[in-house]
Design a protein around this motif. Structure first.
Motif, short mmCIF file in Angstrom:
data_model
loop_
_atom_site.label_atom_id
_atom_site.label_comp_id
_atom_site.label_asym_id
_atom_site.label_seq_id
_atom_site.Cartn_x
_atom_site.Cartn_y
_atom_site.Cartn_z
N GLN A 209 10.19 56.20 18.35
CA GLN A 209 10.30 57.67 18.27
C GLN A 209 9.47 58.16 17.11
OE1 GLN A 209 11.34 60.23 19.78
NE2 GLN A 209 13.44 60.17 20.45
N PRO A 263 10.30 43.68 24.03
CA PRO A 263 11.44 44.61 23.98
C PRO A 263 11.47 45.37 22.66
CG PRO A 263 12.18 42.33 24.33
CD PRO A 263 10.71 42.29 24.15
N ALA A 264 10.73 44.83 21.66
CA ALA A 264 10.67 45.50 20.36
C ALA A 264 9.78 46.73 20.40
CB ALA A 264 10.17 44.54 19.29
N VAL A 266 10.34 49.54 21.43
CA VAL A 266 11.08 50.77 21.09
C VAL A 266 11.20 50.96 19.57
CG1 VAL A 266 12.39 51.00 23.22
CG2 VAL A 266 13.27 49.54 21.40
N GLU A 267 10.93 49.91 18.80
CA GLU A 267 10.94 50.07 17.35
C GLU A 267 9.53 49.94 16.78
OE1 GLU A 267 12.72 45.74 16.29
OE2 GLU A 267 11.43 46.65 14.79
N SER A 272 2.30 49.88 13.32
CA SER A 272 2.78 48.49 13.43
C SER A 272 2.15 47.82 14.64
CB SER A 272 4.29 48.45 13.61
OG SER A 272 4.91 49.02 12.52
N GLN A 427 13.29 55.81 25.92
CA GLN A 427 13.78 54.61 25.23
C GLN A 427 15.04 54.08 25.91
OE1 GLN A 427 14.21 55.37 21.01
NE2 GLN A 427 12.12 54.67 20.65
#
Lengths: 454, 293
Positions: A209, A263-264, A266-267, A272, A427
Motif C-alpha cells: 500500500q 506472497p511477500a 503485499v509488503e 524494495s 491485497q
C-alpha cells in the motif's frame, strides 16, 4: 581610523542633542518604516514584472534554480523559488492554498488535478495560445493527463510509464529466445525458471500500500484490455473482460496457484522490489521506465548490462498498453486573477514546460541529470538524448511503449479516498481473504458511493 | 477579595500570564477548535462546502465497517503488547534487583532500545522483518529453523503480533525501570519478617513483592495501555495499515482520514473518540486497581 570614528560619534551625539527632537525622531522612524515596507513591493514589480512565486517538490533543485536564474536573466521577471519534499508536497500545497499563501506557478501531479481544479486552486492555461501550440509536439496521454473537464491546466514537466523489464541472462538460461509477449507466457517462462532453480519467484510485483500501487494496478488492468472506469467516470472495473477482475485474477493466481510471484508482494514497496530485482532475485519486473538507467548501472545493480525492456505483456483481451503518468507546470488561480501576473506566470511555464531559447532545454536537462522522462516527441530525435538512452536502453522500444501509455482513468477529486480502499481490496484478494471478483466489486461500490457524494 | 487579589497573587498572575497565553494558543485553543471542527463536514479539498452536520461525524463511525475493524486491531495490539510488556519487565526488574556481577552493564544495555527514537526503531524492524533480505530470515535460515525465507509482515496472521513485538522491545526498558523503582522501595524488614514466619521464596514473592509492586504495575499498565492504543509510528513505517487491513488500527484510521483524505471534521471526531476511550480506560484502571493498592 579610531579618531575618525570618535569624531563621527561626537557629531551624531551633538546632532541628536541640538537639532533632533522627539518629534523628528518619530517622523524619521515613520518615514524609514514606510520606505522599508514599500521596498519589497518595489522589488516585486521590478523591471520585467511582478515577482512570481514558484513552488516545486525537492527534485533536481540545482537544475531548477539554475533554470530559474536563466529565466530572470532573459526576461527580467524575478522568481521566488521554493520547494518541499515530495512525500509531504500535496498536503503542504493544500495547506498553502487554503491559507492563501502567495503562489503563482507550481508542479502538479496528474493525480491531484481534478481535486485542485474543483477546489478552484489552479487555473486553466488554455487561453494562452503560445502555450497551447506545444500540444502538437506532446504525447497524447500527456495532454490528456493535464486536461480536466475539457480545460488544459499546464505544460509537461516530466512523464514516465510503467515498463516491463527482464533479465536477459535468466531468459537465456531458461532456454527462451525472446521475452514473454503475453501474461500467459510470463507464467510459462516463470514456471520453467522455477523448475530449473533459476529463481524462486521469477516475477517481481510490488503490491504494498503506497503511492506506486495504483500505477502497478493500472498497468496490469490496461494491458489486460480493461479499465477501472469508462469515459463517463462510471465504474466498469467489476465487469468481466473489460474491467479489472482479469488482471487481479492473474496476480492472485501468480501468487497462490503458480507461485511465480512472492506472497511477500503485499509488503513489497517499489523501492524494495527494485532492490530485489537489482540483486538478481527475479527474472521479470514491472517498474517505472526511468529505473532502467539504475538497473544497468554496475555500481548500483548486480544484473547491470542484462536488463532489457520488452513491451508490456498483454492479456487475452488486451494489447501492450501500459499506464503513463504526468507531472506538469500549473498556474495558481490567484496568479490568473491578475493579468500581468498571469502573463509572467505563463512565460515561466513556457520556459520550463515548453521551449527556452528555442529548445526544450529544461526537459532535456532533467533527462540528462536524473533520467526523468519527457513528454515531448521531438526530444526522442535529439542525438544527445539518443546517445544517453543507448547506454542503458533501447530508445525505439521506449518510444513505442510510451506511445501505448494511457492516462490513469481513476483520477478524480475522490481518487485519494477510493485508492485506499481499492488497494486494500486487491491485497485482500491476493491474501486469499476474498476472491478477485468480490474484491473488485467492493472497490466499484465504493467508487459509486464517492461519485454520488461528490 | 483583598486576599484573592493581593500583591503576591497579582505578581503571580503577571508572571504566569505569558506562559498561560502560550498554552492557550498552542494547547487549549487547538483542542477546543478541533472539537468545534468535529461538528462540520470539513474536507480541505472542498473548501467551499463545509456544512454543519451536528453529531453525524460521530454517528457515522458506528456504521463504518473499517472503523470497527480498526477497533478490533487496536484491542488485539494493545492487549498483546501490554501483557507482554508487563510480564517481561517484571522478570527483568526482578533480575536487576538481584546483586550479581555485571548488573550495571546489563542495566545500561537495557536502556538502549528506550534511547532509540521511535522512527529509527521502526526502520530497524522493517529491515529485520524484510522477507527478502531481513536479519530474521537470515538468522533462522542459518540456524536451520527454516528451509526457505519466510514472509513476515506480508502474512496477515502474523503482522499485528510482529508489530507488537517491535513495540514491546521499545517499551520494556521504561516499564522495567518503573517496576524496579517499586521493587527498591520495598523495606527489607518485610522480607526479614516473612523469613522469620517461615515463608519460602515463592511465598515471599506472592505475599510481599507482588502486593508492594502494585503502584508500579498500575503506572505501567496505564501508561503502556495509553501508548499502545495511540501508537502510530510502527504502523506507518512497517505496514501502512496493510496487508489488506491486517494492521489497520485506530491511529492509522485517523491518519488516513485526516491527512490523506484531508477530512478534518471526521478526523477530529475520531480523535475525540480515541481520546475518550483512552481516558475511560485509564479512569477504570485507576478506580479498580487504585482502591486495592
Amino acid at each position: 581610523m579610531a579618531a575618525d570614528k570618535d569624531n563621527g560619534d561626537q557629531e551624531m551625539s551633538g546632532l541628536l542633542k541640538s537639532n533632533f527632537g522627539r518629534r523628528d525622531f518619530l517622523r524619521t522612524s515613520a518615514a524609514a518604516g514606510a520606505v522599508a515596507l514599500a521596498a519589497p513591493a518595489r522589488i516585486g514589480f521590478a523591471q520585467g514584472g511582478p515577482t512570481i512565486n514558484m513552488q516545486t517538490w525537492s527534485a533536481a533543485v540545482d537544475t531548477v534554480q539554475s533554470h530559474v536564474n536563466a529565466f530572470t536573466e532573459a526576461t527580467g521577471i524575478p522568481v521566488n523559488y521554493g520547494n518541499a519534499p515530495w512525500a509531504q508536497y500535496r498536503e503542504s500545497m493544500v495547506t498553502k492554498f487554503v491559507g492563501g499563501a502567495p503562489l503563482d506557478m507550481m508542479w502538479v501531479s496528474d493525480a491531484w488535478l481534478p481535486e485542485w481544479a474543483e477546489a478552484g486552486w489552479i487555473s486553466p492555461v488554455d487561453e494562452f495560445d503560445f502555450l497551447m501550440a506545444y500540444n502538437a509536439e506532446a504525447e497524447d496521454f500527456c495532454t490528456n493527463s493535464m486536461t480536466y473537464n475539457g480545460r488544459q491546466y499546464g505544460l509537461t514537466y516530466y512523464t514516465d510509464f510503467m515498463a516491463f523489464l527482464y533479465d536477459e541472462s535468466k531468459i537465456k538460461e531458461a532456454g527462451f529466445d525472446a521475452p514473454p509477449a503475453t501474461w500467459e507466457e510470463v507464467v510459462e517462462q516463470s514456471l520453467v525458471m522455477k523448475e530449473k532453480g533459476i529463481s524462486d519467484y521469477p516475477m517481481m510485483l510490488a503490491m504494498a500500500q503506497e503511492s506506486w500501487l495504483i500505477e502497478f494496478m493500472s498497468a496490469l488492468v490496461f494491458s489486460h484490455g480493461g479499465r477501472f472506469v469508462d469515459d463517463d467516470g462510471m465504474a466498469v472495473m467489476q465487469e468481466k473482460d473489460k474491467g479489472a477482475v482479469e488482471a487481479l485474477q492473474w496476480v492472485v493466481d501468480a501468487v497462490n496457484t503458480h507461485g511465480i510471484v512472492s506472497p511477500a508482494c503485499v509488503e513489497t514497496g517499489e523501492l524494495s522490489g527494485l532492490k530485489a530485482f537489482a540483486s538478481g532475485n527475479h527474472a521479470f519486473a514491472m517498474v517505472a521506465k526511468y529505473r532502467l538507467r539504475m538497473l544497468n548501472d554496475p555500481e548500483q545493480s548486480q544484473i547491470a548490462g542484462n536488463v532489457k525492456q520488452a513491451m508490456m505483456p498483454k492479456g487475452p483481451n488486451g494489447d501492450h498498453n501500459t499506464v503513463g503518468w504526468m507531472r506538469f507546470h500549473g498556474m495558481a488561480s490567484q496568479a490568473a486573477q491578475d493579468k500581468a501576473r498571469a502573463e509572467s506566470t505563463a512565460k515561466l511555464i513556457e520556459w520550463f514546460g515548453g521551449k527556452a531559447n528555442g529548445a526544450y532545454t529544461f526537459q532535456k536537462f532533467l533527462f540528462l541529470d536524473i533520467g526523468a522522462g519527457f513528454g515531448v516527441k521531438p526530444l526522442f530525435d535529439d542525438p544527445e538524448i539518443r546517445a544517453a538512452y543507448d547506454a542503458y536502453g533501447n530508445v525505439d522500444m521506449i518510444q513505442a511503449q510510451q506511445a501505448l501509455a494511457m492516462k490513469k482513468d481513476v483520477v478524480t477529486p475522490w481518487f485519494g479516498e477510493w485508492n485506499e480502499t481499492n488497494g486494500s481490496a486487491w491485497q485482500s484478494a491476493i491474501l486469499g481473504n476474498t476472491d478477485a471478483a468480490t474484491a473488485v466489486m467492493k472497490s466499484a461500490e465504493f467508487w459509486d458511493e464517492l461519485k454520488q457524494d461528490y | 477579595m483583598r486576599r484573592l487579589f493581593g500583591y503576591e497573587e497579582r505578581s503571580a498572575a503577571i508572571f504566569l500570564a505569558p506562559v498561560l497565553a502560550v498554552l492557550m494558543g498552542v494547547a487549549v485553543f487547538p483542542i477546543l477548535y478541533s472539537f468545534y471542527l468535529s461538528f462540520f463536514r470539513i474536507k480541505l479539498t472542498r473548501p467551499n462546502r463545509t456544512p454543519f452536520v451536528g453529531l453525524d461525524n460521530y454517528l457515522d463511525l458506528f456504521t463504518n465497517d473499517l472503523f470497527w475493524v480498526s477497533v478490533a486491531r487496536t484491542v488485539t495490539f494493545s492487549v498483546v503488547s501490554v501483557a507482554a510488556i508487563l510480564a517481561i519487565s517484571l522478570l527483568v526488574s526482578l533480575l536487576l534487583n538481584q546483586n550479581f556481577r555485571g548488573r550495571r552493564v546489563l542495566s545500561t544495555i537495557l536502556l538502549v532500545p528506550w534511547a532509540i527514537p521511535y522512527v529509527a526503531n521502526a526502520l530497524m524492524w522493517k529491515w529485520i522483518y524484510d522477507s527478502g533480505y531481513g536479519a530474521l530470515n537470515g538468522i533462522l535460515y542459518q540456524l536451520d529453523f527454516i528451509d526457505k525465507y519466510m514472509v513476515w509482515l506480508g502474512d496477515q496472521d502474523k503482522t499485528i503480533f510482529l508489530i507488537a513485538n517491535a513495540f514491546v522491545w521499545k517499551e520494556v526498558p521504561l516499564a522495567t525501570i518503573l517496576l524496579l523503582v517499586s521493587l527498591k522501595a520495598i523495606p527489607s524488614d518485610l522480607y526479614q519478617a516473612a523469613r522469620v514466619d517461615g515463608a519460602g521464596v515463592w511465598q515471599r514473592f506472592i505475599h510481599v513483592t507482588l502486593p508492594a509492586m502494585k503502584p508500579g504495575f498500575m503506572l505501567v499498565l496505564i501508561y503502556e495501555t495509553m501508548m499502545a492504543i495511540r501508537h502510530f509510528d510502527l504502523f506507518f513505517i512497517l505496514t501502512e495499515g496493510g496487508p489488506g487491513n491486517a494492521s489497520h488500527v485506530l491511529s492509522w484510521h485517523i491518519y488516513v482520514e485526516t491527512f490523506r483524505n484531508l477530512s478534518f471534521g471526521s478526523g477530529a471526531a475520531m480523535s475525540y473518540v480515541l481520546a475518550l476511550v483512552t481516558f475511560a480506560l485509564s479512569y477504570t484502571f485507576i478506580r479498580s486497581l487504585g482502591r486495592k493498592v
